[in-house]
Scaffold this active site. Structure first.
Site, PDB file in Angstrom:
ATOM      1  CB  CYS A 287      -0.964   0.016   1.179  1.00 56.55           C
ATOM      2  SG  CYS A 287      -1.711  -1.561   1.546  1.00 56.55           S
ATOM      3  NE  ARG A 316       1.292  -9.344   5.348  1.00 51.48           N
ATOM      4  CZ  ARG A 316       0.017  -9.191   5.016  1.00 51.48           C
ATOM      5  NH1 ARG A 316      -0.894  -9.979   5.542  1.00 51.48           N
ATOM      6  NH2 ARG A 316      -0.344  -8.250   4.167  1.00 51.48           N
ATOM      7  CD  GLN A 334      -1.097  -8.539  -0.505  1.00 51.60           C
ATOM      8  OE1 GLN A 334      -0.684  -7.445  -0.860  1.00 51.60           O
ATOM      9  NE2 GLN A 334      -1.778  -8.721   0.605  1.00 51.60           N
ATOM     10  CG  ASP A 336      -2.225  -5.049  -3.242  1.00 56.99           C
ATOM     11  OD1 ASP A 336      -3.439  -4.833  -3.092  1.00 56.99           O
ATOM     12  OD2 ASP A 336      -1.356  -4.660  -2.440  1.00 56.99           O
ATOM     13  CG  HIS A 338      -3.214   0.264  -3.492  1.00 58.26           C
ATOM     14  ND1 HIS A 338      -2.189  -0.632  -3.674  1.00 58.26           N
ATOM     15  CD2 HIS A 338      -3.642   0.103  -2.217  1.00 58.26           C
ATOM     16  CE1 HIS A 338      -1.988  -1.291  -2.544  1.00 58.26           C
ATOM     17  NE2 HIS A 338      -2.861  -0.873  -1.649  1.00 58.26           N
ATOM     18  CE  LYS A 417     -13.101  -5.777   6.929  1.00 58.41           C
ATOM     19  NZ  LYS A 417     -12.108  -6.766   7.293  1.00 58.41           N
ATOM     20  CG  HIS A 464      -6.191  -0.538   0.404  1.00 55.34           C
ATOM     21  ND1 HIS A 464      -4.867  -0.470   0.747  1.00 55.34           N
ATOM     22  CD2 HIS A 464      -6.750   0.591   0.871  1.00 55.34           C
ATOM     23  CE1 HIS A 464      -4.632   0.659   1.397  1.00 55.34           C
ATOM     24  NE2 HIS A 464      -5.765   1.324   1.487  1.00 55.34           N
TER      25      HIS A 464
HETATM   26 ZN   LIG Z   1      -3.360  -1.779   0.135  1.00 55.84          ZN
END
Ligand SMILES: [Zn+2]
Ligand SMILES: [Zn+2]
Length: 598
Positions: A287, A316, A334, A336, A338, A417, A464
């Site tokens: 992010c 992680r 991910q 991912d 944004h 969310k 996100h």
């Molecule tokens: Zn994010």
């Protein structure tokens, strides 16, 4: 927050020891019966707690040696006797000090410890036959109400889950309202065992794990094919929807994490690296870095929305004891993105996202369900911002005609969310996608702006979202969902060509060459083995199509086609097979259709 079943027993959280519904009550009662049977067979063991859990129950005992499978069989037998005797569950009340003395006399130290740690004047006990347990119920009226149960396994477990405490022996069991339900559950369990992605991952040579990198997969060529196909699928879909792909650094100075707030709240989960005396960390999420791409230019209201996608490789620091196959890892990628948009664009963006999510999951035959989580008590941002954002999510769900659950107060502190669960072919739920609206975190902390129609700088809203979640976890889910029999477009090997004997080697090579030139993933198996053996091997490796060629096929320019599962489609022109195969791969069909008439 719902209390865990352990907490209900240990901390006397909630009103009862189990959710007062038929199945948990039955399972909790069965755990008492199991403890009674264990005490009959092993009078010296100490009892601790026996909660109902999802699909079953357990009970933990202090016993110097583990329970063996033979022990479990004997315990089941004694349980049947107890059920046969139809002993009533009788509730008694005691003052706490009396109960402490009572369990001291019976030499049950764990019960004493629980009693000493709780704040109550009076406690209740449940008795059936000679067995008595500290318990708030509820229970079935008598042991005879238990109709269908089975003990499943046993393993070590620390008292209160803490490795500084004594190791207890836990027995897991399951109980159902009818024998039919139990049978179905046991079938599902067996099927899940067969489909376990760790087992199939080895057998189908998808990935390995090695001690030198706990929680990080070594992708093998077959598994990497799956990842590449999923990436291709994602990229094609996102390219057609105006996303732009970026890639940001893995190793970042801790300054970034201080600004994002991760350093304060999340640093225990981050891997740190010393670089020339500065502390860096492997990114646990993508992010904050995406804001550097957003902020590199002055943005106007006309530039928005900006949709930045990233195959974000994250790390992680999960505890080694919690790592499990591809489902719980330390390194993952991910899918991912944004999305930076104006508040008035939010609803349209979420509507498009929900459509995208449904389209993706439909391709894999996964059934999604949706849950909208709204503002929590502790939150950032103005009420009016939240009103607008929550309204946009409601409207977007409705615009897609989706039924959804409401999770009041379940949103993050920076925005509402939508969480999306899928159900796989065994009916098991998996939490997959999330679509998170971010009203303040990235926009404020990283001072993202755009120049609005009035010439004033404004904060964009950031969405996100990840749809597969991570490639690792998604491959695990797909492997279990398809039991390793992937649709042709995903299958590591799509077709295998088998000459009947050496004499047909040249023709087999030409068929193989044609398929490979068309960029199909094809193999030639011309080993000096019996045809039946080679066919079976292809079946075991779950190859969608086997093309057998011999004299007749060579003469006619055909191949005898077998579909995975053993279905014989007969001899077909190679041209037809090639065309059908390409069509099936191109359309990402879920079923094997080559050689079926249109
Ligand atoms: Zn994010
Ligand atoms: Zn109980």
């Amino acid at each position: 927050m719902a209390e865990s079943e352990e907490d209900r027993h240990l901390k006397f959280a909630g009103e009862f020891d189990c959710v007062p519904e038929p199945l948990p009550t039955l399972r909790h009662s069965t755990s008492h019966v199991m403890a009674q049977a264990v005490k009959r067979l092993f009078p010296e063991v100490k009892v601790s707690i026996g909660p109902a859990i999802e699909d079953g129950f357990y009970y933990d005992f202090l016993k110097p040696t583990p329970f063996t499978p033979e022990d479990l069989a004997r315990i089941e037998e004694v349980m049947r006797e107890i059920i046969e005797a139809d002993l009533p569950f009788v509730r008694e009340e005691m003052r706490r000090e009396v109960a402490i003395r009572f369990f001291e006399e019976r030499q049950e130290p764990f019960k004493v410890e629980i009693l000493e740690s709780i704040d109550a004047d009076t406690v209740s006990l449940y008795r059936h036959g000679e067995f008595i347990d500290l318990c708030r119920g509820p229970h079935v009226p008598s042991t005879g109400a238990i109709k269908a149960f089975k003990l499943l396994s046993s393993s070590g477990a620390y008292w209160r889950g803490d490795e500084r405490n004594p190791m207890l022996q836990r027995i897991y069991g399951t109980a159902w309202l009818t024998q039919e339900d139990l049978d179905r559950y046991l079938w599902r369990l067996e099927e899940a065992r067969k489909r376990d992605h760790r087992k199939l991952g080895r057998e189908l040579e998808l990935f390995d794990f090695h001690d030198v990198a706990p929680g990080a997969a070594f992708w093998l060529p077959n598994g990497m094919t799956l990842v590449r196909e999923l990436e291709r699928f994602a990229r094609e879909s996102l390219d057609a929807r105006g996303y732009q792909e970026i890639s940001t650094p893995l190793l970042v100075n801790k300054k970034l994490w201080e600004q994002s707030g991760h350093w304060e709240h999340y640093q225990d989960n981050m891997f740190k690296v010393d670089v020339e005396g500065d502390v860096f960390s492997l990114k646990p999420m993508n992010c904050p870095e995406s804001t550097y791409v957003y902020r590199r230019a002055l943005r106007s209201y006309r530039d928005l929305p900006i949709r930045l996608s990233e195959m974000g490789r994250c790390h992680r620091n999960e505890r080694s004891g919690t790592l499990a196959g591809l489902v719980r890892v330390r390194q993952f990628t991910q899918d991912d993105a944004h999305i930076y948009c104006r508040p008035d664009q939010l609803q349209g963006e979420i509507t498009d996202l929900l459509e995208l999510v449904r389209e993706w999951y439909r391709t894999f035959g996964l059934q999604p369900s949706f849950r909208l989580a709204t503002r929590p008590p502790q939150k950032l941002g103005a009420e009016q911002q939240w009103d607008q954002a929550e309204d946009a999510l409601h409207q977007a769900l409705r615009a897609n005609g989706l039924a959804y659950d409401l999770d009041k107060g379940g949103g993050t502190f920076y925005g509402p969310k939508i969480d999306i669960d899928v159900e796989d072919s065994l009916g098991r739920p998996w939490q997959l996608a999330t679509i998170q609206v971010d009203l303040t975190m990235l926009p404020e902390r990283f001072e993202c702006e755009y120049i609005d129609t009035d010439g004033q700088p404004k904060r964009p809203v950031v969405v996100h979202r990840a749809i597969f979640g991570s490639y690792e976890r998604f491959v695990a889910i797909l492997t279990e969902h398809f039991a390793g029999a992937f649709p042709t477009w995903l299958a590591p090997v799509q077709a295998r060509v088998l000459p009947i004997s050496e004499k047909h080697g040249e023709y087999a090579r030409s068929v193989f060459g044609r398929l490979r030139a068309a960029r199909l993933r094809v193999e030639l198996d011309d080993r000096n083995e019996k045809l039946g053996y080679r066919v079976r091997e292809a079946q075991l490796q779950k190859v969608p199509y086997v093309l057998v060629v011999g004299e007749r096929e060579a003469q006619a320019g055909t191949a005898s086609l077998r579909r995975r599962g053993g279905e014989d489609a007969g001899a077909l022109p190679v041209e037809r097979i090639l065309g059908d195969l390409l069509g099936e791969v191109e359309s990402r069909s879920a079923t094997l259709n080559v050689g079926r008439s249109a």
